[in-house]
Design a protein around this motif. Sequence first.
Motif, PDB file in Angstrom:
ATOM      1  N   TYR A 150       0.863  -1.181   0.000  1.00 39.84           N
ATOM      2  CA  TYR A 150       0.000   0.000   0.000  1.00 39.84           C
ATOM      3  C   TYR A 150       0.897   1.228   0.000  1.00 39.84           C
ATOM      4  CZ  TYR A 150      -4.279   2.640   1.019  1.00 39.84           C
ATOM      5  OH  TYR A 150      -5.359   3.483   0.938  1.00 39.84           O
ATOM      6  N   TYR A 151       0.348   2.348  -0.467  1.00 40.62           N
ATOM      7  CA  TYR A 151       1.129   3.583  -0.445  1.00 40.62           C
ATOM      8  C   TYR A 151       1.195   4.099   0.993  1.00 40.62           C
ATOM      9  CZ  TYR A 151      -3.522   4.102  -2.655  1.00 40.62           C
ATOM     10  OH  TYR A 151      -4.825   3.937  -3.057  1.00 40.62           O
ATOM     11  N   TYR A 152       2.384   4.026   1.545  1.00 44.31           N
ATOM     12  CA  TYR A 152       2.581   4.293   2.969  1.00 44.31           C
ATOM     13  C   TYR A 152       3.340   5.594   3.225  1.00 44.31           C
ATOM     14  CZ  TYR A 152       7.294   2.503   2.006  1.00 44.31           C
ATOM     15  OH  TYR A 152       8.551   2.310   1.488  1.00 44.31           O
ATOM     16  N   GLY A 153       3.606   6.386   2.183  1.00 46.99           N
ATOM     17  CA  GLY A 153       4.477   7.548   2.328  1.00 46.99           C
ATOM     18  C   GLY A 153       3.958   8.610   3.267  1.00 46.99           C
ATOM     19  N   GLY A 154       2.639   8.851   3.279  1.00 47.54           N
ATOM     20  CA  GLY A 154       2.087   9.839   4.198  1.00 47.54           C
ATOM     21  C   GLY A 154       2.196   9.389   5.636  1.00 47.54           C
ATOM     22  N   HIS A 155       1.999   8.097   5.862  1.00 50.01           N
ATOM     23  CA  HIS A 155       2.154   7.553   7.211  1.00 50.01           C
ATOM     24  C   HIS A 155       3.618   7.608   7.635  1.00 50.01           C
ATOM     25  CE1 HIS A 155      -1.358   5.709   5.242  1.00 50.01           C
ATOM     26  NE2 HIS A 155      -1.944   5.919   6.403  1.00 50.01           N
ATOM     27  N   LEU A 156       4.526   7.506   6.651  1.00 47.63           N
ATOM     28  CA  LEU A 156       5.944   7.677   6.962  1.00 47.63           C
ATOM     29  C   LEU A 156       6.215   9.102   7.434  1.00 47.63           C
ATOM     30  CD1 LEU A 156       8.867   6.686   7.010  1.00 47.63           C
ATOM     31  CD2 LEU A 156       9.016   7.195   4.557  1.00 47.63           C
ATOM     32  N   VAL A 157       5.577  10.088   6.797  1.00 49.72           N
ATOM     33  CA  VAL A 157       5.705  11.474   7.262  1.00 49.72           C
ATOM     34  C   VAL A 157       5.287  11.575   8.724  1.00 49.72           C
ATOM     35  CG1 VAL A 157       4.791  13.820   7.035  1.00 49.72           C
ATOM     36  CG2 VAL A 157       5.404  12.528   4.985  1.00 49.72           C
ATOM     37  N   ALA A 176      -0.529  14.648  13.910  1.00 53.55           N
ATOM     38  CA  ALA A 176      -0.125  14.637  12.502  1.00 53.55           C
ATOM     39  C   ALA A 176      -1.317  14.928  11.605  1.00 53.55           C
ATOM     40  CB  ALA A 176       0.495  13.286  12.148  1.00 53.55           C
ATOM     41  N   HIS A 177      -2.459  14.364  11.960  1.00 51.42           N
ATOM     42  CA  HIS A 177      -3.704  14.591  11.217  1.00 51.42           C
ATOM     43  C   HIS A 177      -4.004  16.086  11.127  1.00 51.42           C
ATOM     44  CE1 HIS A 177      -8.146  14.758  10.837  1.00 51.42           C
ATOM     45  NE2 HIS A 177      -8.049  13.615  10.211  1.00 51.42           N
ATOM     46  N   ALA A 178      -3.914  16.785  12.250  1.00 52.54           N
ATOM     47  CA  ALA A 178      -4.143  18.233  12.267  1.00 52.54           C
ATOM     48  C   ALA A 178      -3.061  18.966  11.481  1.00 52.54           C
ATOM     49  CB  ALA A 178      -4.187  18.738  13.706  1.00 52.54           C
ATOM     50  N   GLY A 179      -1.839  18.448  11.519  1.00 50.78           N
ATOM     51  CA  GLY A 179      -0.750  19.078  10.784  1.00 50.78           C
ATOM     52  C   GLY A 179      -0.938  19.009   9.281  1.00 50.78           C
ATOM     53  N   PHE A 180      -1.389  17.870   8.769  1.00 46.24           N
ATOM     54  CA  PHE A 180      -1.650  17.758   7.331  1.00 46.24           C
ATOM     55  C   PHE A 180      -2.725  18.760   6.905  1.00 46.24           C
ATOM     56  CE2 PHE A 180       0.137  13.384   7.813  1.00 46.24           C
ATOM     57  CZ  PHE A 180       1.131  13.493   6.853  1.00 46.24           C
ATOM     58  N   TYR A 181      -3.758  18.892   7.728  1.00 47.57           N
ATOM     59  CA  TYR A 181      -4.821  19.850   7.419  1.00 47.57           C
ATOM     60  C   TYR A 181      -4.260  21.272   7.375  1.00 47.57           C
ATOM     61  CZ  TYR A 181      -9.019  22.717   8.086  1.00 47.57           C
ATOM     62  OH  TYR A 181      -9.997  23.668   7.958  1.00 47.57           O
ATOM     63  N   ALA A 182      -3.500  21.641   8.390  1.00 49.77           N
ATOM     64  CA  ALA A 182      -2.951  22.996   8.440  1.00 49.77           C
ATOM     65  C   ALA A 182      -1.997  23.246   7.284  1.00 49.77           C
ATOM     66  CB  ALA A 182      -2.244  23.219   9.778  1.00 49.77           C
ATOM     67  N   MET A 183      -1.249  22.222   6.875  1.00 52.90           N
ATOM     68  CA  MET A 183      -0.321  22.395   5.756  1.00 52.90           C
ATOM     69  C   MET A 183      -1.052  22.685   4.454  1.00 52.90           C
ATOM     70  SD  MET A 183       2.923  19.797   6.084  1.00 52.90           S
ATOM     71  CE  MET A 183       2.152  18.371   6.839  1.00 52.90           C
ATOM     72  N   VAL A 184      -2.141  21.959   4.172  1.00 49.73           N
ATOM     73  CA  VAL A 184      -2.823  22.187   2.897  1.00 49.73           C
ATOM     74  C   VAL A 184      -3.557  23.520   2.907  1.00 49.73           C
ATOM     75  CG1 VAL A 184      -5.009  20.993   3.448  1.00 49.73           C
ATOM     76  CG2 VAL A 184      -4.203  21.093   1.098  1.00 49.73           C
ATOM     77  N   MET A 288      -3.412  13.086   2.832  1.00 45.52           N
ATOM     78  CA  MET A 288      -2.051  13.478   3.196  1.00 45.52           C
ATOM     79  C   MET A 288      -1.237  13.962   2.002  1.00 45.52           C
ATOM     80  SD  MET A 288      -1.034  10.598   6.046  1.00 45.52           S
ATOM     81  CE  MET A 288      -1.457   9.180   5.025  1.00 45.52           C
ATOM     82  N   SER A 289      -1.634  13.597   0.796  1.00 43.59           N
ATOM     83  CA  SER A 289      -0.873  14.011  -0.387  1.00 43.59           C
ATOM     84  C   SER A 289      -1.157  15.448  -0.796  1.00 43.59           C
ATOM     85  CB  SER A 289      -1.200  13.082  -1.564  1.00 43.59           C
ATOM     86  OG  SER A 289      -2.565  13.193  -1.933  1.00 43.59           O
ATOM     87  N   THR A 290      -2.268  16.034  -0.330  1.00 42.47           N
ATOM     88  CA  THR A 290      -2.679  17.344  -0.846  1.00 42.47           C
ATOM     89  C   THR A 290      -1.679  18.468  -0.559  1.00 42.47           C
ATOM     90  OG1 THR A 290      -4.094  17.604   1.121  1.00 42.47           O
ATOM     91  CG2 THR A 290      -5.138  16.805  -0.907  1.00 42.47           C
ATOM     92  N   PRO A 291      -1.037  18.545   0.625  1.00 40.66           N
ATOM     93  CA  PRO A 291      -0.044  19.618   0.790  1.00 40.66           C
ATOM     94  C   PRO A 291       1.115  19.501  -0.190  1.00 40.66           C
ATOM     95  CG  PRO A 291      -0.592  18.616   2.914  1.00 40.66           C
ATOM     96  CD  PRO A 291      -1.182  17.745   1.856  1.00 40.66           C
TER      97      PRO A 291
END
Length: 752
Positions: A150-157, A176-184, A288-291
């Motif tokens: 599976y594509y695990y790169g965002g979970h690696l972040v 991390a969930h909140a961080g991805f939101y704030a980044m995008v 997680m890919s959107t930012p």
Amino acid sequence: MEFGSVVVWLVAYLGLLAIGMSITGAVLSRLDDRGAGVAIPAAIAIVWIVTYVLGRVSIDTGLLAGIAVLGGLAIVARLRGSEIDRSIYLETAAVFTVAFLFMVAVRAVDPAVHPGGGEKFLDFGLLQSLLRANTLPPEDMWFAGESVQYYYGGHLVASLLARLTNTSARFAYNLAHAGFYAMVVTAAYGLGKSIAAHRGYPARLAGGASALFVGFASNLLVPAKLILLVLPGAISEAVAGILGFELRGVAISLSEFNYWTASRIIPGTINEFPLFGWLNGDMHAHMMSTPFLLLGATILYGYYRTPAESRGRRLGLLGALGPLAAMLAVVNTWSFPSIGGLTVLTVALAPASPTSLLPTRAKKLTDAGGWVRDELTRHTLAVITGVGVLAIGGVVSLPFWLQAASGQRGIGWLPERSGLGVLVIVHGAFLAVFALYYARYARPQLRRPLRAVGLVGMIVILSVVVDAAAVALFVPLLIVGWLLRRLGEYDELPTPGFETVLILGGIGLALLVEFVYVKEQAGPGRMNTVFKTYMQIWVLLATAMGVALVGLFADRRPSLGFDGPRWRRGFSVLAAILLVSTSIYGGLAMANHFRADGGYAQTDDPTLDALAFAETYHPNEYDAIQWIDENVEGQPNMVTKPGTNIYQWVNAPSSLTGVPTLAGWVHEVGYRGTDAYWDRVGDVETIFTGPPARQRSLLAAYDVELIYVGPLEREAYSDTTIQELDAVTVEERFGDVTLYRVDQAALDGSPS
């Protein structure tokens, strides 16, 4: 509430912002915000790429090397004169902080990684697996002994941030969930602001609008239903039928509002938008890919703004996209072709001709010829450049394609297409603004406006006749946007800017999934294709929306059409209506969310502990799971009941600890194939209930170290005999749960 952890993570993010701004300020110096909006994802991407490359040897070594590379690049940038503008830093930090704390508050009253209504068991399991792993790729917690498919790169972040801040997964998940939101949200603000500033629009207003449309706005389902509710019953039912949705699921009172329905408008698909996704609580790849997709778009905007004579800088910007494409492939494979498509659009539509990128001798071969040849050359080179970016990305991410990418896929054509009504509900706000925005540019160029209107009318009528509503809605905008960008330069007339790249990219994706889809186990027909692409579509269109909407009433050039005080007032009213109507969903959703008192809500005792729900609802198993998480080192293989019935409490020991089980959720059919998964399901039953010789053989073959016997295992295998083997002994007991240890060395001596 874990305020200390919130502060630590916020400080870490803002530190990455400062370091990242040193680098983006040097690379994207022509942008109004000097790349500050994407400085955090840029810094993370640098660390991630180094970690990914070296992670085959050691994740910790890769992380340390990534930090060193990031710091080194920042120092080099500073030595070459890159300065951090204090006002830009504070402005960007404020946007990020507001978005981060908003989502922290949202998660704090609903922090559970429960198995229902999403993929939180998958997401949390991947995070735990990566925190347990020493090398990449991580072992699959649902298919012990094999690497994750599976594509695990965002979970690696998320795992790298957890390692940096020394945070356990149970708290790192929501932070991390909140961080991805704030980044995008911050990336949309920065890109929208920079585009608007270059076009002479109010920059902060446009950036704020882009951030709002990305992070808080919704489609038009709720306002449409509210309007229909005030109409006479027969009329409202008839209109709802034409639009293709049921007149239910909207708030007459807050208790009747359901946030879920707005993501299931197009039949047979999932059409998510950011607020829904983050409110639902998954930390899934398409989110997680959107930012990083907007990071790519911002780099491309830097290319777009760079003049032809700066050949080296333009080549450098394009070169940076290759490693980023590799990252997107591993974070969310569905975004990998998108960065290539955006590259094609940017190179084709940028003011500087791509021929200026060629060596002098090659450039001379392309100089002669009229505008037709020039355009063919321009677009051919654009396609070659996009393919080149993907080729570099493919090479850098090759280990992922060879090891972790699932092969259980194929291409499908001509699925059941979306109706006109549902497409208008989902995309209507965007389409209305973009149509008006382009109309302002098109009107001065139309010598025969009636012919143009007639041509568009023919496209619409033909599309309806052949049942392709998407063609009627999207193709005119694609054609007009493309022609305005290119033909306007020949006629020396005003043309739209980089926002057109975002518009064409988003609309092009929306049109594509009406005709092509990926056939896979994840869902019937094109369900998963639409699911994984619509978040990208929304982010691209919403960022452009902020610029276009402000441009409607702020651009006062007399050379544009529909100018004058009345038109500007009308556009201002339209902007207010759209801002309010697309925010109704968010207002109702937040009101409901923060007053919820059922399910896994934590409104009376906010926390970011993703596992607090397990202690409340599954106390006996929680103790066992906690013991495994705290006392079991690495990723030894474990046997639990397979997750053949998903989206319920099953495979919790592996999903919540990252300790792999032989056969987890049935998702593995899509990753491994039907036979591979169901063969393991049968082997698990044999391990629990089969003859001793076969039990010993399977325990040895799968190198099993732990056997988990809880309520689900006792229910599924009432005549369990595995405990009778001498090689199997009780490790711990926790109420209804018994955890057994398997002595591999003693298996040969077990009784038969």
